[in-house]
Motif scaffolding. Structure first.
Motif, PDB file in Angstrom:
ATOM      1  N   CYS A 128      -0.687  -2.984  -8.949  1.00 13.84           N
ATOM      2  CA  CYS A 128       0.429  -3.054  -8.006  1.00 13.84           C
ATOM      3  C   CYS A 128      -0.045  -2.756  -6.588  1.00 13.84           C
ATOM      4  N   CYS A 143       2.071   0.723  -5.385  1.00 13.89           N
ATOM      5  CA  CYS A 143       1.826   2.076  -5.904  1.00 13.89           C
ATOM      6  C   CYS A 143       0.451   2.227  -6.545  1.00 13.89           C
ATOM      7  N   CYS A 171       4.363  -3.982  -9.381  1.00 10.53           N
ATOM      8  CA  CYS A 171       4.873  -3.673 -10.706  1.00 10.53           C
ATOM      9  C   CYS A 171       6.400  -3.813 -10.716  1.00 10.53           C
ATOM     10  N   CYS A 211       8.281  -1.458  -8.324  1.00  4.60           N
ATOM     11  CA  CYS A 211       8.164  -1.729  -6.897  1.00  4.60           C
ATOM     12  C   CYS A 211       8.699  -3.121  -6.527  1.00  4.60           C
TER      13      CYS A 211
HETATM   14 ZN   LIG Z   1       4.235  -0.332  -8.162  1.00  5.82          ZN
END
Ligand SMILES: [Zn+2]
Length: 117
Positions: free
Chosen positions: A92, A95, A113, A116
């Motif tokens: 991701c 994050c 992800c 997010c």
């Molecule tokens: Zn993420």
């Protein structure tokens, strides 16, 4: 990440890339100087009279917005393929955690992800 899965996703991305490029090529030209940039061709109708000009502008407008969304998608696909080369695929961008495999299978060009995205 599982090599087999990567191979499968790579195939998906390459198929997507091909069809996006094909679609773009049907009404736009790839910019030879700027990477990942496309220019929509102005519709040029040989048999058009003056009444057709408004239509042409409309058609060009539609093509421009289509080009924009296809270009963005193609960019994402290319980025994902580049990440596979670099070994940073499936992480991701927001994050830094691993992206769920199911999400990648549904959307191989995903950059974030589920949380997010
Ligand atoms: Zn993420």
């Amino acid at each position: 990440m599982d090599k087999k899965l990567i191979e499968e996703l790579k195939k998906k991305l390459e198929t997507q890339k091909e069809s996006l490029q094909k679609e773009l090529k049907s009404f736009a030209n790839e910019d030879p100087k700027i990477k990942h940039n496309w220019d929509t061709r102005y519709p040029n109708r040989e048999d058009g009279d003056k009444d057709d000009q408004a239509d042409e502008v409309q058609e060009y407008d539609n093509a421009l917005s289509l080009e924009y969304s296809l270009e963005l998608k193609l960019k994402d696909v290319n980025m994902a393929l580049e990440k596979m080369e670099n070994g940073t695929y499936g992480v991701c961008e927001n994050c830094g955690k691993k992206i769920d495999e199911k999400r990648l299978l549904a959307c191989p060009e995903a950059k974030t992800c589920l949380k997010c995205g």
